[in-house]
Design an enzyme around this catalytic site. Structure first.
Site, PDB file in Angstrom:
ATOM      1  N   CYS A  12       0.872  -1.180   0.000  1.00  0.00           N
ATOM      2  CA  CYS A  12       0.000   0.000   0.000  1.00  0.00           C
ATOM      3  C   CYS A  12       0.906   1.227   0.000  1.00  0.00           C
ATOM      4  CB  CYS A  12      -0.980  -0.025   1.169  1.00  0.00           C
ATOM      5  SG  CYS A  12      -0.219  -0.024   2.807  1.00  0.00           S
ATOM      6  N   ARG A  18      -3.265  -0.711   5.419  1.00  0.00           N
ATOM      7  CA  ARG A  18      -3.847  -1.819   4.652  1.00  0.00           C
ATOM      8  C   ARG A  18      -2.918  -3.011   4.463  1.00  0.00           C
ATOM      9  NH1 ARG A  18      -5.221   2.065  -0.186  1.00  0.00           N
ATOM     10  NH2 ARG A  18      -3.315   2.949   0.712  1.00  0.00           N
ATOM     11  N   ASP A 128      -8.174   3.709   1.206  1.00  0.00           N
ATOM     12  CA  ASP A 128      -7.225   4.090   2.243  1.00  0.00           C
ATOM     13  C   ASP A 128      -7.969   4.550   3.501  1.00  0.00           C
ATOM     14  OD1 ASP A 128      -5.233   5.166   3.734  1.00  0.00           O
ATOM     15  OD2 ASP A 128      -4.587   6.642   2.245  1.00  0.00           O
TER      16      ASP A 128
HETATM   17  P1  4NP Z   1      -1.728   2.729   4.054  1.00  0.00           P
HETATM   18  O1  4NP Z   1      -2.372   4.077   4.639  1.00  0.00           O
HETATM   19  O2  4NP Z   1      -1.188   3.090   2.699  1.00  0.00           O
HETATM   20  O3  4NP Z   1      -2.877   1.782   3.978  1.00  0.00           O
HETATM   21  O4  4NP Z   1      -0.662   2.306   5.031  1.00  0.00           O
HETATM   22  C1  4NP Z   1      -1.694   5.296   4.698  1.00  0.00           C
HETATM   23  C2  4NP Z   1      -0.742   5.492   5.667  1.00  0.00           C
HETATM   24  C3  4NP Z   1      -0.090   6.711   5.746  1.00  0.00           C
HETATM   25  C4  4NP Z   1      -0.403   7.725   4.854  1.00  0.00           C
HETATM   26  C5  4NP Z   1      -1.349   7.510   3.874  1.00  0.00           C
HETATM   27  C6  4NP Z   1      -1.997   6.279   3.795  1.00  0.00           C
HETATM   28  N1  4NP Z   1       0.230   8.989   4.962  1.00  0.00           N
HETATM   29  O5  4NP Z   1      -0.128   9.901   4.206  1.00  0.00           O
HETATM   30  O6  4NP Z   1       1.149   9.142   5.784  1.00  0.00           O
END
Ligand code: 4NP
Length: 166
Positions: A12, A18, A128
């Site tokens: 991700c 995720r 997300d």
């Molecule tokens: P992930 O979620 O991609 O599912 O781990 C996110 C985690 C951090 C960020 C964005 C999405 N961020 O902008 O820091």
């Protein structure tokens, strides 16, 4: 007796919401199917912003409510070797997919596909949940759970993986 194995990387953006759930659920369904030794699983993020950090509270909570402990996982960025170390790279959304394809070294062996497409046949993103309430994480958990179950079945069928009793 064949000795086929498969290595799967779940990806991700941050590797804190995720893909940690994807890693845990693929491992869980592989174990349930007796394929723990045949399928290697890891996860990573296209961005390294959270490198070394444990999963988000929402993901830890959603996993715990479903009997899975993901507190030992640590975020790491995708690296060039991942495209040759892993047979299959499962992306959570279209942006992750595009970023992975853009950074894949020429001739790398890994097949790169969205996780829902691969595991359920539905052409869609896992959204997300970063910064969202626990309900969003529980919904994402349920989607990833379905995809992970389907992905393990598909891997076992297409790669001829052998179940073991351990
Ligand atoms: P992930 O979620 O991609 O599912 O781990 C996110 C985690 C951090 C960020 C964005 C999405 N961020 O902008 O820091």
């Amino acid at each position: 007796m064949t000795d086929n194995k498969a290595a799967v990387l779940v990806v991700c953006l941050g590797n804190i919401c995720r893909s940690p759930l994807g890693e845990a659920l693929l491992r869980h369904h592989a174990e349930t199917a007796g394929l723990a030794t045949a399928i290697t699983v890891d996860s990573a993020g296209t961005a390294g912003w959270h490198e070394g950090k444990p999963p988000s509270h929402g993901s830890i909570e959603a996993a715990a409510r479903n009997g899975l402990d993901i507190t030992g996982q640590r975020s790491r960025p995708v690296v060039a070797e991942d495209f040759s170390r892993f047979d299959l790279i499962l992306a959570m959304d279209a942006r992750n997919l595009a970023d992975l394809k853009a950074s894949a070294p020429k001739g790398a062996k890994a097949r790169i596909v969205r996780m829902m497409d691969y595991g359920t046949g539905e052409a869609r993103d896992v959204p997300d949940p970063y910064g969202e309430p626990i309900e969003a994480f529980l919904e994402v958990f349920a989607m990833i759970d379905r995809a992970a179950r389907g992905a393990i079945e598909r891997l076992a069928a297409t790669r001829g993986l052998q179940a073991t009793s351990e």
